[in-house]
Design a protein around this motif. Sequence first.
Motif, PDB file in Angstrom:
ATOM      1  N   UNK A 205       0.839  -1.197   0.000  1.00 42.46           N
ATOM      2  CA  UNK A 205       0.000   0.000   0.000  1.00 42.46           C
ATOM      3  C   UNK A 205       0.880   1.256   0.000  1.00 42.46           C
ATOM      4  N   UNK A 206       2.026   1.174   0.660  1.00 43.89           N
ATOM      5  CA  UNK A 206       2.958   2.308   0.640  1.00 43.89           C
ATOM      6  C   UNK A 206       3.457   2.568  -0.782  1.00 43.89           C
ATOM      7  N   UNK A 207       3.724   1.505  -1.518  1.00 43.74           N
ATOM      8  CA  UNK A 207       4.173   1.681  -2.906  1.00 43.74           C
ATOM      9  C   UNK A 207       3.045   2.246  -3.770  1.00 43.74           C
ATOM     10  N   UNK A 208       1.830   1.795  -3.498  1.00 47.87           N
ATOM     11  CA  UNK A 208       0.687   2.370  -4.211  1.00 47.87           C
ATOM     12  C   UNK A 208       0.553   3.855  -3.893  1.00 47.87           C
ATOM     13  N   UNK A 209       0.855   4.235  -2.659  1.00 46.19           N
ATOM     14  CA  UNK A 209       0.795   5.650  -2.265  1.00 46.19           C
ATOM     15  C   UNK A 209       1.802   6.476  -3.053  1.00 46.19           C
ATOM     16  N   UNK A 210       2.982   5.930  -3.291  1.00 48.10           N
ATOM     17  CA  UNK A 210       3.981   6.639  -4.093  1.00 48.10           C
ATOM     18  C   UNK A 210       3.454   6.899  -5.497  1.00 48.10           C
ATOM     19  N   UNK A 211       2.767   5.918  -6.061  1.00 50.60           N
ATOM     20  CA  UNK A 211       2.184   6.094  -7.396  1.00 50.60           C
ATOM     21  C   UNK A 211       1.145   7.201  -7.374  1.00 50.60           C
ATOM     22  N   UNK A 212       0.294   7.215  -6.356  1.00 54.43           N
ATOM     23  CA  UNK A 212      -0.725   8.259  -6.240  1.00 54.43           C
ATOM     24  C   UNK A 212      -0.072   9.638  -6.182  1.00 54.43           C
ATOM     25  N   UNK A 213       0.946   9.764  -5.362  1.00 52.44           N
ATOM     26  CA  UNK A 213       1.623  11.057  -5.203  1.00 52.44           C
ATOM     27  C   UNK A 213       2.234  11.527  -6.516  1.00 52.44           C
ATOM     28  N   UNK A 214       2.927  10.626  -7.201  1.00 52.76           N
ATOM     29  CA  UNK A 214       3.573  11.000  -8.461  1.00 52.76           C
ATOM     30  C   UNK A 214       2.549  11.315  -9.546  1.00 52.76           C
ATOM     31  N   UNK A 215       1.495  10.512  -9.623  1.00 54.31           N
ATOM     32  CA  UNK A 215       0.502  10.706 -10.679  1.00 54.31           C
ATOM     33  C   UNK A 215      -0.316  11.970 -10.452  1.00 54.31           C
ATOM     34  N   UNK A 216      -0.595  12.282  -9.190  1.00 53.05           N
ATOM     35  CA  UNK A 216      -1.407  13.466  -8.890  1.00 53.05           C
ATOM     36  C   UNK A 216      -0.684  14.759  -9.249  1.00 53.05           C
ATOM     37  N   UNK A 217       0.644  14.716  -9.264  1.00 54.93           N
ATOM     38  CA  UNK A 217       1.415  15.933  -9.528  1.00 54.93           C
ATOM     39  C   UNK A 217       1.911  16.025 -10.966  1.00 54.93           C
ATOM     40  N   UNK A 218       1.541  15.064 -11.809  1.00 56.14           N
ATOM     41  CA  UNK A 218       2.014  15.096 -13.197  1.00 56.14           C
ATOM     42  C   UNK A 218       1.279  16.193 -13.966  1.00 56.14           C
ATOM     43  N   UNK A 219       1.873  16.647 -15.060  1.00 63.19           N
ATOM     44  CA  UNK A 219       1.293  17.762 -15.812  1.00 63.19           C
ATOM     45  C   UNK A 219       1.057  17.422 -17.281  1.00 63.19           C
ATOM     46  N   UNK A 220       0.818  16.141 -17.573  1.00 66.30           N
ATOM     47  CA  UNK A 220       0.445  15.746 -18.933  1.00 66.30           C
ATOM     48  C   UNK A 220      -1.043  16.020 -19.085  1.00 66.30           C
ATOM     49  N   UNK A 221      -1.389  17.084 -19.780  1.00 63.86           N
ATOM     50  CA  UNK A 221      -2.778  17.551 -19.782  1.00 63.86           C
ATOM     51  C   UNK A 221      -3.737  16.536 -20.391  1.00 63.86           C
ATOM     52  N   UNK A 222      -3.271  15.735 -21.348  1.00 64.07           N
ATOM     53  CA  UNK A 222      -4.172  14.754 -21.958  1.00 64.07           C
ATOM     54  C   UNK A 222      -4.461  13.589 -21.022  1.00 64.07           C
TER      55      UNK A 222
END
Length: 308
Positions: free
Chosen positions: A167-184
Amino acid sequence: MRNLPLLFCLLLAAVLFTRPARGQELQAEVTVTTENVTISDRQLVQQMRNDMQTFLNTRTFTNQAYRPEERIRCRFFVGITEIPQNGTYRATVRIVSTRPVYGTGYETNLLSFADRGWIFNYSPQNPIDYSENTFVGNLSSLLSFYAYVIIGMDQDSFAPLSGSPYYDRARTIVTNAASQNVTTEADEGWKDSNNANRYNLLNNLQDPQLQAFRATLYAYHRQGMDIFITKPEEARANIATSLRGIQEAVVRRPNTLLARAFFSTKADEMANIFRTSPDQEQKVAVATLLSETDPTNSAKYQAILRQP
């Protein structure tokens, strides 16, 4: 004495080659459907399905050694709902993972969750790539996120609360994906945008106030289902005890996503487990507890009181 270096090398080689190799954790099956959109290139749809399935089945997500028969069976039902632009897809996806029950040929569902907010870019010419520490693309992030949730829940079912690292690794994915700036690939599912998305599913799994659900994954499966074939009365008693913990969690935090996911996955199975109990007092107690805790499925739980 001059043969000592050679002997050392031989011993080292023996150790290295007898260590259990890391094996793929998942045995995933992916289905992609396009009823709601028009895609003339059917080969593209098949390639998309193949690439998703290959990613899930060939990538190693942990340092654990999994034998082929230990791989976690899971299914991803991907329904494409929209193509906002060429190469970008929106989809509703149901993720189902199962766990074998010891001593039987039966498999019980651990997770059955509908994520209605997938959006991703895909091209058959580009591999689905993933980096644990940075955002590469939404498709690989989505697949990896659910891989870790599936592995975490599977681990929880074999040892108490042992899924935490995943779940901690899944949290890292959430954090990284939430801050990405690929508008599409702007995806609200990575944020606290509604209470039925993957962000809140993970929040619930990591919430100490809802830890009873994770504890129940162990008690229900390892102390219940896995001994049911030889000790059905003890198995039912262990499951019934674990359900009281869930009831307390629901009182503290009513109508959580994790509670809804748990009961939608387990309601029919729990009704069948206790419907055949010879202990009428237990049947009444469990039917009452479940009906109060999960009124949506009350009719199923009342069936526990019928004669088998």
